[in-house]
Design a protein around this motif. Structure first.
Motif, PDB file in Angstrom:
ATOM      1  N   LEU A  65       0.788  -1.231   0.000  1.00  0.00           N
ATOM      2  CA  LEU A  65       0.000   0.000   0.000  1.00  0.00           C
ATOM      3  C   LEU A  65       0.820   1.281   0.000  1.00  0.00           C
ATOM      4  O   LEU A  65       0.305   2.340  -0.362  1.00  0.00           O
ATOM      5  CB  LEU A  65      -0.961  -0.003   1.193  1.00  0.00           C
ATOM      6  N   GLU A  74       3.594   6.727  -3.258  1.00  0.00           N
ATOM      7  CA  GLU A  74       2.258   6.275  -3.626  1.00  0.00           C
ATOM      8  C   GLU A  74       1.624   5.630  -2.407  1.00  0.00           C
ATOM      9  O   GLU A  74       2.115   4.632  -1.899  1.00  0.00           O
ATOM     10  CB  GLU A  74       2.320   5.281  -4.780  1.00  0.00           C
ATOM     11  N   CYS A  75       0.512   6.211  -1.945  1.00  0.00           N
ATOM     12  CA  CYS A  75      -0.151   5.724  -0.740  1.00  0.00           C
ATOM     13  C   CYS A  75      -1.585   5.340  -1.052  1.00  0.00           C
ATOM     14  O   CYS A  75      -2.301   6.067  -1.729  1.00  0.00           O
ATOM     15  CB  CYS A  75      -0.171   6.809   0.335  1.00  0.00           C
ATOM     16  N   LYS A  76      -1.978   4.198  -0.514  1.00  0.00           N
ATOM     17  CA  LYS A  76      -3.345   3.718  -0.688  1.00  0.00           C
ATOM     18  C   LYS A  76      -3.775   3.093   0.633  1.00  0.00           C
ATOM     19  O   LYS A  76      -3.030   2.321   1.231  1.00  0.00           O
ATOM     20  CB  LYS A  76      -3.380   2.696  -1.823  1.00  0.00           C
ATOM     21  N   THR A  83      -5.531   6.113  -4.923  1.00  0.00           N
ATOM     22  CA  THR A  83      -4.116   6.267  -4.607  1.00  0.00           C
ATOM     23  C   THR A  83      -3.773   7.746  -4.525  1.00  0.00           C
ATOM     24  O   THR A  83      -4.189   8.528  -5.380  1.00  0.00           O
ATOM     25  CB  THR A  83      -3.247   5.595  -5.689  1.00  0.00           C
ATOM     26  N   SER A  84      -3.011   8.121  -3.514  1.00  0.00           N
ATOM     27  CA  SER A  84      -2.500   9.491  -3.390  1.00  0.00           C
ATOM     28  C   SER A  84      -1.025   9.469  -3.730  1.00  0.00           C
ATOM     29  O   SER A  84      -0.264   8.673  -3.182  1.00  0.00           O
ATOM     30  CB  SER A  84      -2.678   9.999  -1.957  1.00  0.00           C
ATOM     31  N   ASN A  85      -0.624  10.336  -4.650  1.00  0.00           N
ATOM     32  CA  ASN A  85       0.787  10.490  -5.008  1.00  0.00           C
ATOM     33  C   ASN A  85       1.308  11.747  -4.328  1.00  0.00           C
ATOM     34  O   ASN A  85       0.829  12.847  -4.600  1.00  0.00           O
ATOM     35  CB  ASN A  85       0.950  10.580  -6.522  1.00  0.00           C
TER      36      ASN A  85
END
Length: 144
Positions: A65, A74-76, A83-85
Motif C-alpha cells: 500500500l 504512492e499511498c493507498k 491512490t494518493s501520489n
C-alpha cells in the motif's frame, strides 16, 4: 488469540448462524427479525473470516500500500482503490501509529491519512527503508 484461531472461530460462527437460520426456516418459526439478524450475523462472520485471512493481509500489507516511485510516495489505504501520489520533497511530517499513518506536506498543512493492516513497528521499518538519509533529515518521522 492468533488470527488463525479467530478466523476459524468466525467461520464456525457463520456455520452456526446458517444452521440456525435453516432450522428456523424448516420448522416454519421464521419471522423477519430472526431472518435479518441471522443473515447479518452470517455476513459479519464471513467478512471477519476474510479480513483475518492471509490473502487479505498480503493484499493490504504496508509493502503493497505504500510504495516509492522516483520522487513520489504512492499511498493507498486498506480496502480502497484510490491512490494518493505525494511529492517526497514536500513531506514535512510523518506520524505512525498502529495500522495508521498521517503524512503532512510542508507550508500548507495538507495531510494524508493512510489506514493499513500492519503494526507501528512494521510501518516504521518500511518508511525508514523508503526514504534516503538526506530525506530523513528534512522529514519529521514520529512513532506515536
Amino acid at each position: 488469540m492468533s488470527d488463525n484461531v479467530l478466523s476459524k472461530l468466525s467461520l464456525f460462527m457463520a456455520a452456526l448462524f446458517t444452521s440456525g437460520l435453516l432450522y428456523l426456516i424448516y420448522s416454519k418459526q421464521i419471522n423477519a427479525l430472526n431472518m435479518l439478524f441471522s443473515i447479518g450475523a452470517i455476513v459479519m462472520s464471513l467478512s471477519w473470516c476474510y479480513k483475518l485471512s492471509k490473502k487479505y493481509k498480503a493484499k493490504n500489507s504496508v509493502n503493497e500500500l505504500i510504495k516509492r516511485d522516483g520522487n513520489l510516495l504512492e499511498c493507498k489505504s486498506a480496502g480502497t482503490v484510490f491512490t494518493s501520489n505525494i511529492d517526497i520533497q514536500k513531506i514535512e511530517k510523518v506520524t505512525i501509529c498502529h495500522q495508521y499513518i498521517s503524512i503532512i506536506e510542508e507550508n500548507n498543512g495538507k495531510g494524508y491519512d493512510v489506514f493499513l493492516i500492519s503494526d507501528a513497528q512494521e510501518i516504521m521499518v518500511h518508511m525508514l527503508n523508503l526514504f534516503t538519509k538526506e530525506e530523513l533529515k528534512t522529514i519529521d518521522l514520529i512513532k506515536a
